[in-house]
Scaffold this motif. Structure first.
Motif, short mmCIF file in Angstrom:
data_model
loop_
_atom_site.label_atom_id
_atom_site.label_comp_id
_atom_site.label_asym_id
_atom_site.label_seq_id
_atom_site.Cartn_x
_atom_site.Cartn_y
_atom_site.Cartn_z
N ARG A 55 -8.88 -7.90 -1.27
CA ARG A 55 -9.71 -6.91 -0.59
C ARG A 55 -9.90 -7.28 0.87
N GLN A 56 -9.85 -6.29 1.71
CA GLN A 56 -10.05 -6.49 3.14
C GLN A 56 -11.53 -6.34 3.48
N ARG A 61 -12.63 -11.38 -2.45
CA ARG A 61 -12.67 -10.58 -3.67
C ARG A 61 -11.32 -9.89 -3.84
N VAL A 62 -10.99 -9.52 -5.07
CA VAL A 62 -9.72 -8.87 -5.34
C VAL A 62 -9.91 -7.67 -6.25
N LEU A 109 -5.54 0.02 2.61
CA LEU A 109 -4.66 -1.15 2.65
C LEU A 109 -3.18 -0.78 2.65
N GLY A 110 -2.87 0.52 2.56
CA GLY A 110 -1.49 0.97 2.62
C GLY A 110 -0.84 1.28 1.29
N TYR A 111 -1.60 1.23 0.20
CA TYR A 111 -1.03 1.51 -1.12
C TYR A 111 -1.09 3.00 -1.43
N VAL A 112 -0.11 3.44 -2.18
CA VAL A 112 -0.09 4.78 -2.75
C VAL A 112 -0.45 4.60 -4.22
N VAL A 113 -1.44 5.35 -4.68
CA VAL A 113 -1.93 5.19 -6.05
C VAL A 113 -1.51 6.38 -6.89
#
Length: 143
Positions: A55-56, A61-62, A109-113
């Motif tokens: 996590r940013q 944390r993740v 964060l740049g992810y496609v979900v």
């Protein structure tokens, strides 16, 4: 499981059991995730279950995504009905809100979900179309 399958020797059906052993992965947390993994394999996708995302916004944390498609910024979440059903889960409204916040951060964060349900998994062509669209979106976003 591999040892158990080997111990069955020439028993009827053991060949199929041995073939399934590599697909047994303790990282699948629900039957829906296990089915999702099976569909991905049948469609030829390589993936990592329970992919950890740092996590940013809360360092240290993740998040754990149900799946990450290898060599991409595509994350896949299997959505079971019980988690979001107020009749089954008194915290359903909170779960839905938390999921929205989580997905917002993953996108930043740049992810496609990609979100899949059990009904979606009954239509592998639909699953493939959604994954391919997400992979295309991911390539556009990451250049």
């Amino acid at each position: 499981m591999a040892a158990a399958a080997r111990s069955l020797g020439g028993q009827r059906g053991v060949t199929r059991a041995k073939a399934a052993v590599p697909w047994c992965d303790g990282r699948h947390q629900t039957p829906g995730e296990t089915l999702t993994a099976h569909i991905f394999r049948s469609l030829g996708y390589a993936f990592t279950p329970q992919f950890e995302v740092a996590r940013q916004e809360r360092p240290g944390r993740v998040f754990h995504a149900d799946f990450r498609i290898h060599d991409s910024f595509v994350l896949v979440e299997f959505d079971g009905k019980v988690k979001y059903d107020p009749g089954s889960n008194p915290d359903a409204a909170r779960a839905n809100f938390d999921e929205k916040l989580r997905e917002d951060e993953l996108r930043r964060l740049g992810y496609v979900v990609v979100r899949l349900t059990r009904a979606d998994l009954a239509r592998p062509a639909l699953v493939r179309a959604r994954i391919e669209a997400a992979l295309a979106d991911s390539r556009r976003l990451t250049g």
